[in-house]
Design a protein around this motif. Structure first.
Motif, mmCIF file in Angstrom:
data_model
loop_
_atom_site.group_PDB
_atom_site.id
_atom_site.type_symbol
_atom_site.label_atom_id
_atom_site.label_comp_id
_atom_site.label_asym_id
_atom_site.label_seq_id
_atom_site.Cartn_x
_atom_site.Cartn_y
_atom_site.Cartn_z
ATOM 1 N N THR A 126 1.090 -1.052 0.188
ATOM 2 C CA THR A 126 0.192 -0.185 -0.119
ATOM 3 C C THR A 126 1.090 1.402 0.116
ATOM 4 N N LEU A 127 2.048 0.836 0.941
ATOM 5 C CA LEU A 127 3.039 2.269 0.848
ATOM 6 C C LEU A 127 3.205 2.763 -1.041
ATOM 7 N N HIS A 128 3.141 1.910 -1.178
ATOM 8 C CA HIS A 128 4.525 1.396 -2.299
ATOM 9 C C HIS A 128 3.193 2.313 -3.785
ATOM 10 N N ILE A 129 1.967 1.902 -3.032
ATOM 11 C CA ILE A 129 1.005 1.808 -4.554
ATOM 12 C C ILE A 129 1.334 3.850 -4.159
ATOM 13 N N LEU A 130 1.048 3.962 -2.802
ATOM 14 C CA LEU A 130 1.156 5.804 -2.248
ATOM 15 C C LEU A 130 1.600 6.473 -3.334
ATOM 16 N N ARG A 131 3.599 6.035 -2.882
ATOM 17 C CA ARG A 131 4.559 6.818 -3.170
ATOM 18 C C ARG A 131 4.265 6.515 -4.785
ATOM 19 N N ALA A 132 3.995 5.604 -5.828
ATOM 20 C CA ALA A 132 4.216 5.790 -7.315
ATOM 21 C C ALA A 132 2.970 6.616 -7.425
ATOM 22 N N ALA A 133 1.855 6.816 -7.293
ATOM 23 C CA ALA A 133 1.101 7.923 -7.422
ATOM 24 C C ALA A 133 1.001 9.787 -7.107
ATOM 25 N N LEU A 134 1.417 9.920 -6.442
ATOM 26 C CA LEU A 134 2.326 11.017 -5.900
ATOM 27 C C LEU A 134 3.601 11.038 -6.638
ATOM 28 N N GLN A 135 4.600 10.123 -7.245
ATOM 29 C CA GLN A 135 5.395 9.905 -7.986
ATOM 30 C C GLN A 135 4.693 11.058 -9.861
ATOM 31 N N TRP A 136 4.006 9.812 -9.584
ATOM 32 C CA TRP A 136 2.929 9.978 -10.840
ATOM 33 C C TRP A 136 2.249 11.400 -11.374
ATOM 34 N N VAL A 137 1.096 11.648 -10.311
ATOM 35 C CA VAL A 137 0.882 13.538 -10.293
ATOM 36 C C VAL A 137 2.199 14.218 -10.471
ATOM 37 N N LEU A 138 2.762 14.634 -9.461
ATOM 38 C CA LEU A 138 3.872 14.903 -9.991
ATOM 39 C C LEU A 138 4.864 15.293 -11.472
ATOM 40 N N PHE A 139 4.702 14.701 -11.890
ATOM 41 C CA PHE A 139 5.202 14.234 -13.047
ATOM 42 C C PHE A 139 4.876 14.519 -14.128
ATOM 43 N N LEU A 140 3.420 13.713 -14.210
ATOM 44 C CA LEU A 140 2.254 14.075 -15.254
ATOM 45 C C LEU A 140 2.579 15.620 -15.625
ATOM 46 N N PRO A 141 2.265 16.935 -14.673
ATOM 47 C CA PRO A 141 2.185 17.965 -15.453
ATOM 48 C C PRO A 141 3.315 18.002 -15.876
ATOM 49 N N LEU A 142 4.297 18.475 -15.278
ATOM 50 C CA LEU A 142 6.073 18.569 -15.602
ATOM 51 C C LEU A 142 6.065 17.948 -16.943
ATOM 52 N N ARG A 143 5.848 16.855 -16.420
ATOM 53 C CA ARG A 143 6.377 16.388 -19.092
ATOM 54 C C ARG A 143 5.022 16.417 -19.809
ATOM 55 N N VAL A 144 4.122 16.899 -19.607
ATOM 56 C CA VAL A 144 2.971 18.046 -20.303
ATOM 57 C C VAL A 144 4.080 19.686 -20.778
ATOM 58 N N THR A 145 4.105 20.308 -19.579
ATOM 59 C CA THR A 145 4.720 21.603 -19.356
ATOM 60 C C THR A 145 5.710 21.135 -20.159
ATOM 61 N N LEU A 146 7.100 20.166 -20.023
ATOM 62 C CA LEU A 146 8.002 20.354 -20.631
ATOM 63 C C LEU A 146 8.071 20.123 -22.462
ATOM 64 N N ILE A 147 6.791 19.512 -22.672
ATOM 65 C CA ILE A 147 6.682 18.674 -23.766
ATOM 66 C C ILE A 147 6.026 20.147 -24.759
ATOM 67 N N LEU A 148 4.979 21.230 -23.992
ATOM 68 C CA LEU A 148 4.792 22.695 -24.800
ATOM 69 C C LEU A 148 5.183 23.228 -24.859
ATOM 70 N N LEU A 149 6.528 23.425 -24.047
ATOM 71 C CA LEU A 149 7.467 24.404 -23.677
ATOM 72 C C LEU A 149 8.284 24.120 -25.179
ATOM 73 N N GLY A 150 8.592 22.997 -24.984
ATOM 74 C CA GLY A 150 9.001 22.373 -26.841
ATOM 75 C C GLY A 150 8.779 22.791 -28.497
ATOM 76 N N LEU A 151 7.603 23.529 -28.585
ATOM 77 C CA LEU A 151 6.834 24.049 -29.798
ATOM 78 C C LEU A 151 7.945 25.665 -29.563
#
Length: 208
Positions: free
Chosen positions: A2-27
């Motif tokens: 359960t702890l790993h699932i929570l850590r994973a979810a937090l990591q993904w929540v942080l990385f998804l908007p960052l990844r999207v932002t960097l991709i858009l900056l590439g334009l």
């Protein structure tokens, strides 16, 4: 677990908007950087097309949006040279922009330890199915954790395939992309192949 699932979810929540932002900056970044493109090696003939390939790199300040494997001219085979938009070929400015900013956005993220997992530097464990494939009869679910041997940095990845017809499946892949079989590979010939980047895919209609 359960702890790993929570850590994973937090990591993904942080990385998804960052990844999207960097991709858009590439334009914005890629058009600004392309006038300073550097072909770093002598041109070599495409293997499957007329013309020549060279490793075209963006300047250092735009490294994240460059492509250290294929460069700005596409693949060494020449497939991109033959299939670039509007038949413009790999040498046209627009084709290079499309390759770097649209088709392979922020591609060098896969060579950064913040955005990609270096397999040879990590140990791993997983929960669920060892083998998960988007192929008929080979679905399943797996949560994998790779841990850097020196820094302790964690890389979580989930891969789930639920087949619901003979040719279609619901496919969900979140986070980093390593799978157990990757650690059995030999990366001495091409060390760059060990890097496994991020993905966020939810496809309820994927062909299998």
């Amino acid at each position: 677990m359960t702890l790993h699932i929570l850590r994973a979810a937090l990591q993904w929540v942080l990385f998804l908007p960052l990844r999207v932002t960097l991709i858009l900056l590439g334009l914005l970044v890629v058009p600004l950087a392309l006038p300073f493109l550097i072909i770093e090696n002598p041109p070599i003939a495409f293997t499957q097309a007329p013309g020549y390939w060279g490793l075209g790199r963006l300047p250092a300040w735009a490294w994240l949006w460059s492509n250290d494997r294929d460069g700005a001219l596409g693949d060494k085979r020449g497939w991109w040279h033959l299939n670039a938009p509007f038949g413009l070929g790999a040498y046209h400015w627009f084709s290079q922009f499309w390759w770097l900013a649209i088709r392979n956005p922020a591609n060098n993220m896969r060579f950064s330890p913040w955005f990609s997992c270096p397999l040879t530097e990590c140990d791993f464990r997983y929960w669920g199915d060892e083998s998960v494939e988007d192929r008929p009869g080979q679905g399943g679910q797996r949560l994998l954790l790779a841990t850097h041997k020196v820094t302790g940095r964690r890389y979580y990845g989930f891969y789930g395939v639920w087949q619901w017809s003979a040719t279609r499946a619901l496919v969900i892949q979140l986070g980093f992309k390593p799978e157990p079989s990757d650690w059995a590979e030999d990366y001495s010939a091409d060390p760059s192949a060990q890097w496994k980047g991020l993905t966020f895919e939810v496809n309820p209609w994927k062909g299998i």
